[in-house]
Write a protein that holds these residues in place. Structure first.
Motif, PDB file in Angstrom:
ATOM      1  N   ASP A 390      24.423   9.362  30.592  1.00  0.00           N
ATOM      2  CA  ASP A 390      24.794   8.527  29.860  1.00  0.00           C
ATOM      3  C   ASP A 390      24.501   9.305  28.072  1.00  0.00           C
ATOM      4  N   VAL A 391      23.986  10.492  28.135  1.00  0.00           N
ATOM      5  CA  VAL A 391      23.718  11.109  26.977  1.00  0.00           C
ATOM      6  C   VAL A 391      24.944  12.075  26.642  1.00  0.00           C
ATOM      7  N   GLN A 392      25.444  11.908  25.559  1.00  0.00           N
ATOM      8  CA  GLN A 392      26.474  12.584  24.933  1.00  0.00           C
ATOM      9  C   GLN A 392      26.173  13.771  24.044  1.00  0.00           C
ATOM     10  N   LEU A 393      26.740  15.049  24.230  1.00  0.00           N
ATOM     11  CA  LEU A 393      26.345  16.025  23.403  1.00  0.00           C
ATOM     12  C   LEU A 393      27.096  16.151  22.238  1.00  0.00           C
ATOM     13  N   VAL A 394      26.811  16.120  20.980  1.00  0.00           N
ATOM     14  CA  VAL A 394      27.542  16.413  19.805  1.00  0.00           C
ATOM     15  C   VAL A 394      27.863  17.639  19.528  1.00  0.00           C
ATOM     16  N   GLU A 395      26.542  18.654  19.528  1.00  0.00           N
ATOM     17  CA  GLU A 395      26.756  19.912  19.353  1.00  0.00           C
ATOM     18  C   GLU A 395      25.308  20.528  19.608  1.00  0.00           C
ATOM     19  N   PHE A 396      25.166  21.923  19.746  1.00  0.00           N
ATOM     20  CA  PHE A 396      23.953  22.599  19.791  1.00  0.00           C
ATOM     21  C   PHE A 396      23.802  23.913  19.554  1.00  0.00           C
ATOM     22  N   THR A 397      22.923  24.615  19.165  1.00  0.00           N
ATOM     23  CA  THR A 397      22.580  26.061  18.937  1.00  0.00           C
ATOM     24  C   THR A 397      21.209  26.404  19.445  1.00  0.00           C
ATOM     25  N   VAL A 398      21.054  27.657  19.608  1.00  0.00           N
ATOM     26  CA  VAL A 398      19.843  28.079  20.199  1.00  0.00           C
ATOM     27  C   VAL A 398      19.444  29.348  19.368  1.00  0.00           C
ATOM     28  N   ALA A 399      17.931  29.461  18.945  1.00  0.00           N
ATOM     29  CA  ALA A 399      17.352  30.526  18.108  1.00  0.00           C
ATOM     30  C   ALA A 399      16.140  30.967  18.585  1.00  0.00           C
ATOM     31  N   PRO A 400      15.551  32.028  18.514  1.00  0.00           N
ATOM     32  CA  PRO A 400      14.036  32.547  18.921  1.00  0.00           C
ATOM     33  C   PRO A 400      13.262  32.028  17.819  1.00  0.00           C
TER      34      PRO A 400
END
Length: 500
Positions: A390-400
């Motif tokens: 039921d959770v929809q992803l819009v956008e994501f990014t990953v960083a340290p």
């Protein structure tokens, strides 16, 4: 059946057979392109400097010609921008594709009169493969929209210059012009939000059959349409049958796009670049994209673990293996030589040659030697989303996070924008963490050795990525947020939009 769809089917059959023949002799075709491109360019400034006339085979080529990134060719390209002929390729470029560079400002990628037709043929052939395998050509009789950069071009010493999508817009085949939206005037609007409003106004009452664009910007278009019409996109456009996308891996965006449409539709993925049209999805039933082996480009593949060494290992198509991450090099009929476009790919089939894009050679996280790549974080996100449908992803990014607050261990921060009901942050985070540990042994060892702690999930407010891109002057068009960064520039910018 309209005239376009009627004639598309026999044409599609011919094009599919042509690609099948090409892949049956792909290694020889690749060797032929290398020889042909070297022969044509041997009297250029670059060709004379590297003695193209003395090169007889690939082994001699890679001994003489080094791997080049944009900065390595910049002196040559600067001369071309000033109008000098015969620098990297005979004569002057037909166009410059202007792209955003992270270290060198704007980049100017040459497109020659020889290479331009292959940019168009690649997109055309992707559609024709779909027509042939699906039997569906009806969408060609409806309206088609390509969300792209402005087709308005500036000139650099007489050479038309602009975004690749804007350049390609000038070469849309005449038989599709009558169906193409938006209008030229609307496409020339610089401000993305103003342009988007105009596109919505022009298309909301049309019979749309095909929609094409980079997923985040198409999603903005869908959101505007849904607000204005009160309908799902599939109801508003009952003839909408095909979504064509490229530029990013579509899977992280699929769920939300399909939710906006309200029904499943067919998707064709493409792999265009300013440097050349690299690959396209030739079958909805097979993994990966068909490498464009007969498109004016000679490809080389560098195992990623050797890319940053003193002696990178360079392989031709004849030498590649399944499942290995390679940095992609291109020698093109526009004058780029062993040019690293920055992408990494992996072969999922060698007969025919099909690839998936796994990330960017410089977009990784290795602050502690973990070397996390885009393919890994996208797989982890897919597993988490599967557990929370039921959770929809819009956008994501990953960083340290290398310098956390006092007493805390360094960790990876996942900055994620979601839509839909979401109440179990801890559970979602746990699935991401488990997946990353399972996929990346270096990451697992760093966690076990207490060099890193588990990842931190930062939930961003609605429209966070849009607002961030707007603040950077990069809203719309072909702009993308990197999936991974080895620094905190993007992460710190996005934290201003945190909903935690």
């Amino acid at each position: 059946m309209g005239i376009r769809s009627f004639f598309a089917k026999p044409f599609a059959k011919r094009i599919v057979k042509q690609h099948q023949r090409s892949h049956a002799q792909a290694v020889q075709i690749q060797e032929n392109w290398l020889k042909e491109n070297l022969k044509k360019a041997e009297k250029t400034i670059f060709g004379q400097a590297y003695e193209f006339d003395k090169i007889r085979n690939y082994l001699e080529y890679k001994i003489r010609v080094p791997i080049a990134e944009y900065e390595d060719l910049k002196t040559y390209i600067d001369e071309m921008v000033l109008g000098s002929p015969d620098i990297l390729w005979p004569g002057k470029p037909a166009y410059f594709a202007k792209t955003s560079g992270t270290t060198s400002g704007a980049k100017y990628i040459p497109i020659s009169k020889e290479s331009m037709p292959f940019h168009i043929a690649g997109a055309r052939d992707a559609l024709l493969h779909y027509v042939h395998h699906s039997g569906n050509a009806a969408f060609l009789d409806q309206k088609l929209i390509f969300l792209s950069g402005s087709p308005e071009l500036e000139t650099k010493n007489g050479i038309p210059t602009g975004r690749l999508s804007g350049i390609v817009n000038h070469h849309v085949p005449g038989y599709l012009r009558g169906n193409q939206l938006p209008t030229y005037a609307t496409n020339c609007i610089d401000d993305w939000e103003e342009k988007l409003s105009a596109i919505v106004g022009e298309t909301i009452d049309q019979r749309m059959g095909l929609i094409s664009g980079i997923p985040p910007w198409v999603q903005m278009y869908f959101d505007r349409l849904e607000v204005q019409s009160g309908q799902k996109i599939g109801d508003l456009f009952p003839d909408f049958q095909l979504f064509v996308t490229g530029g990013v891996n579509f899977e992280p965006y699929r769920q939300k796009i399909m939710e906006s449409i309200g029904r499943d539709i067919d998707v064709v993925e493409t792999y265009p670049a300013s440097e050349g049209f690299i690959a396209f999805q030739d079958s909805t039933g097979e993994e990966g994209l068909l490498l464009n082996v007969d498109g004016g480009i000679f490809y080389e593949f560098v195992p990623t673990e050797t890319y940053f060494t003193a002696a990178p290992k360079r392989l031709s198509l004849a030498e590649v293996q399944l499942g290995v991450n390679y940095a992609l090099l291109m020698s093109t009929n526009a004058g780029l030589w062993s040019y690293s476009i920055g992408d990494t790919v992996k072969f999922v089939s060698l007969n025919p040659f099909r690839i998936v894009v796994t990330g960017r050679i410089k977009h990784f996280i290795s602050a502690f030697g973990e070397h996390v790549i885009a393919e890994e974080v996208e797989r982890a996100m897919a597993e988490a989303r599967k557990a929370y449908p039921d959770v929809q992803l819009v956008e994501f990014t990953v960083a340290p996070q290398v310098n956390p607050e006092k007493g805390d261990l360094p960790h990876h921060e996942w900055l994620v924008e979601l839509s839909g009901h979401f109440a179990d942050k801890a559970g979602f985070q746990a699935i991401l963490e488990a997946s990353m540990r399972a996929q990346n042994i270096y990451y697992q060892d760093l966690i076990t050795g207490k060099v890193l702690r588990g990842l931190e999930l930062t939930i961003l407010a609605p429209n966070a990525f849009i607002d961030y891109m707007k603040s950077q002057g990069k809203l719309g068009g072909q702009n993308k947020v990197p999936r991974l960064s080895n620094d905190r520039v993007i992460a710190d910018g996005l934290r201003a939009f945190s909903a935690n």
